[in-house]
Scaffold this motif. Structure first.
Motif, PDB file in Angstrom:
ATOM      1  N   THR A  10       0.848  -1.191   0.000  1.00 22.31           N
ATOM      2  CA  THR A  10       0.000   0.000   0.000  1.00 22.31           C
ATOM      3  C   THR A  10       0.884   1.241   0.000  1.00 22.31           C
ATOM      4  O   THR A  10       2.092   1.169   0.241  1.00 22.31           O
ATOM      5  N   LYS A  11       0.266   2.379  -0.245  1.00 20.32           N
ATOM      6  CA  LYS A  11       1.015   3.640  -0.186  1.00 20.32           C
ATOM      7  C   LYS A  11       1.556   3.858   1.222  1.00 20.32           C
ATOM      8  O   LYS A  11       2.669   4.344   1.396  1.00 20.32           O
ATOM      9  N   LYS A  12       0.782   3.470   2.226  1.00 22.52           N
ATOM     10  CA  LYS A  12       1.250   3.605   3.609  1.00 22.52           C
ATOM     11  C   LYS A  12       2.485   2.733   3.826  1.00 22.52           C
ATOM     12  O   LYS A  12       3.460   3.178   4.439  1.00 22.52           O
ATOM     13  N   ASP A  13       2.467   1.505   3.315  1.00 21.34           N
ATOM     14  CA  ASP A  13       3.632   0.620   3.422  1.00 21.34           C
ATOM     15  C   ASP A  13       4.846   1.244   2.742  1.00 21.34           C
ATOM     16  O   ASP A  13       5.958   1.194   3.274  1.00 21.34           O
ATOM     17  N   GLN A  14       4.628   1.820   1.568  1.00 16.37           N
ATOM     18  CA  GLN A  14       5.720   2.457   0.834  1.00 16.37           C
ATOM     19  C   GLN A  14       6.262   3.652   1.614  1.00 16.37           C
ATOM     20  O   GLN A  14       7.479   3.846   1.693  1.00 16.37           O
ATOM     21  N   LEU A  15       5.360   4.455   2.198  1.00 14.36           N
ATOM     22  CA  LEU A  15       5.757   5.617   2.988  1.00 14.36           C
ATOM     23  C   LEU A  15       6.604   5.186   4.186  1.00 14.36           C
ATOM     24  O   LEU A  15       7.661   5.754   4.454  1.00 14.36           O
ATOM     25  N   ILE A  16       6.168   4.157   4.885  1.00 14.79           N
ATOM     26  CA  ILE A  16       6.892   3.647   6.045  1.00 14.79           C
ATOM     27  C   ILE A  16       8.279   3.150   5.633  1.00 14.79           C
ATOM     28  O   ILE A  16       9.277   3.407   6.307  1.00 14.79           O
ATOM     29  N   ARG A  17       8.356   2.457   4.513  1.00 13.71           N
ATOM     30  CA  ARG A  17       9.642   1.950   4.030  1.00 13.71           C
ATOM     31  C   ARG A  17      10.582   3.112   3.690  1.00 13.71           C
ATOM     32  O   ARG A  17      11.758   3.102   4.069  1.00 13.71           O
ATOM     33  N   LEU A  18      10.077   4.130   3.012  1.00 10.31           N
ATOM     34  CA  LEU A  18      10.905   5.280   2.649  1.00 10.31           C
ATOM     35  C   LEU A  18      11.383   6.040   3.887  1.00 10.31           C
ATOM     36  O   LEU A  18      12.532   6.475   3.957  1.00 10.31           O
ATOM     37  N   LEU A  19      10.497   6.195   4.861  1.00 11.53           N
ATOM     38  CA  LEU A  19      10.853   6.921   6.083  1.00 11.53           C
ATOM     39  C   LEU A  19      11.726   6.092   7.015  1.00 11.53           C
ATOM     40  O   LEU A  19      12.317   6.617   7.949  1.00 11.53           O
ATOM     41  N   GLY A  20      11.807   4.805   6.761  1.00 11.60           N
ATOM     42  CA  GLY A  20      12.612   3.928   7.597  1.00 11.60           C
ATOM     43  C   GLY A  20      14.092   3.950   7.262  1.00 11.60           C
ATOM     44  O   GLY A  20      14.900   3.375   7.985  1.00 11.60           O
ATOM     45  N   SER A  21      14.464   4.646   6.192  1.00 11.59           N
ATOM     46  CA  SER A  21      15.876   4.699   5.829  1.00 11.59           C
ATOM     47  C   SER A  21      16.659   5.526   6.844  1.00 11.59           C
ATOM     48  O   SER A  21      16.113   6.410   7.497  1.00 11.59           O
ATOM     49  N   TYR A  53       3.512   6.007  15.328  1.00 12.02           N
ATOM     50  CA  TYR A  53       4.890   6.085  14.848  1.00 12.02           C
ATOM     51  C   TYR A  53       5.516   7.384  15.344  1.00 12.02           C
ATOM     52  O   TYR A  53       4.848   8.413  15.408  1.00 12.02           O
ATOM     53  N   GLU A  54       6.789   7.324  15.683  1.00  9.70           N
ATOM     54  CA  GLU A  54       7.533   8.544  15.991  1.00  9.70           C
ATOM     55  C   GLU A  54       8.221   8.964  14.713  1.00  9.70           C
ATOM     56  O   GLU A  54       9.060   8.242  14.182  1.00  9.70           O
ATOM     57  N   ILE A  70      11.313   7.800  10.375  1.00 17.95           N
ATOM     58  CA  ILE A  70      10.673   7.110  11.488  1.00 17.95           C
ATOM     59  C   ILE A  70      11.755   6.706  12.474  1.00 17.95           C
ATOM     60  O   ILE A  70      12.737   6.060  12.101  1.00 17.95           O
ATOM     61  N   THR A  71      11.569   7.107  13.731  1.00 15.17           N
ATOM     62  CA  THR A  71      12.536   6.747  14.765  1.00 15.17           C
ATOM     63  C   THR A  71      12.039   5.601  15.629  1.00 15.17           C
ATOM     64  O   THR A  71      12.829   4.935  16.278  1.00 15.17           O
ATOM     65  N   SER A  72      10.719   5.367  15.660  1.00 15.85           N
ATOM     66  CA  SER A  72      10.180   4.189  16.343  1.00 15.85           C
ATOM     67  C   SER A  72       8.787   3.882  15.823  1.00 15.85           C
ATOM     68  O   SER A  72       8.055   4.761  15.410  1.00 15.85           O
ATOM     69  N   SER A  73       8.466   2.599  15.852  1.00 16.53           N
ATOM     70  CA  SER A  73       7.163   2.110  15.398  1.00 16.53           C
ATOM     71  C   SER A  73       6.230   1.970  16.588  1.00 16.53           C
ATOM     72  O   SER A  73       6.686   1.903  17.727  1.00 16.53           O
ATOM     73  N   PRO A  74       4.925   1.890  16.325  1.00 15.68           N
ATOM     74  CA  PRO A  74       3.983   1.730  17.438  1.00 15.68           C
ATOM     75  C   PRO A  74       4.222   0.421  18.183  1.00 15.68           C
ATOM     76  O   PRO A  74       4.627  -0.571  17.588  1.00 15.68           O
ATOM     77  N   VAL A  75       3.984   0.449  19.463  1.00  9.77           N
ATOM     78  CA  VAL A  75       4.107  -0.744  20.285  1.00  9.77           C
ATOM     79  C   VAL A  75       2.815  -1.532  20.141  1.00  9.77           C
ATOM     80  O   VAL A  75       1.728  -0.985  20.307  1.00  9.77           O
TER      81      VAL A  75
END
Length: 89
Positions: A10-21, A53-54, A70-75
């Motif tokens: 999904t676009k959200k998945d893509q966004l998370i992947r890009l911000l995870g770099s 997400y932080e 993204i510095t941390s994912s939701p618990v």
């Protein structure tokens, strides 16, 4: 796995992947990669924050383009049987 059973990112998945770099991404790059306008991208960042997400906003001291990452994912809470049983059961 066949094409019909593969799940599309999904676009959200893509966004998370890009911000995870490690270096993050700027709004312009995120918008171009996702095919969104910049205000839509900023709204999606807010949505990630609301989802737990932080998302760090890093502005270079020397000027230049601000980056987000993204510095941390939701618990996620583990569901235990005691958490789902009604009280007094």
């Amino acid at each position: 796995m066949t094409n019909s059973t593969k799940q599309r990112a999904t676009k959200k998945d893509q966004l998370i992947r890009l911000l995870g770099s490690k270096n993050g991404c700027d709004i312009k790059l995120l918008s171009a990669k996702l095919g969104w306008q910049q205000h839509t991208t900023r709204a999606a960042l807010s949505g990630l924050r609301k989802a737990g997400y932080e998302v760090a906003h890093e502005k270079p001291k020397s000027g230049g383009v601000s980056k987000y990452r993204i510095t941390s994912s939701p618990v996620t809470r583990e569901i235990t049987p005691a958490a789902v049983e009604p009280h007094g059961a």
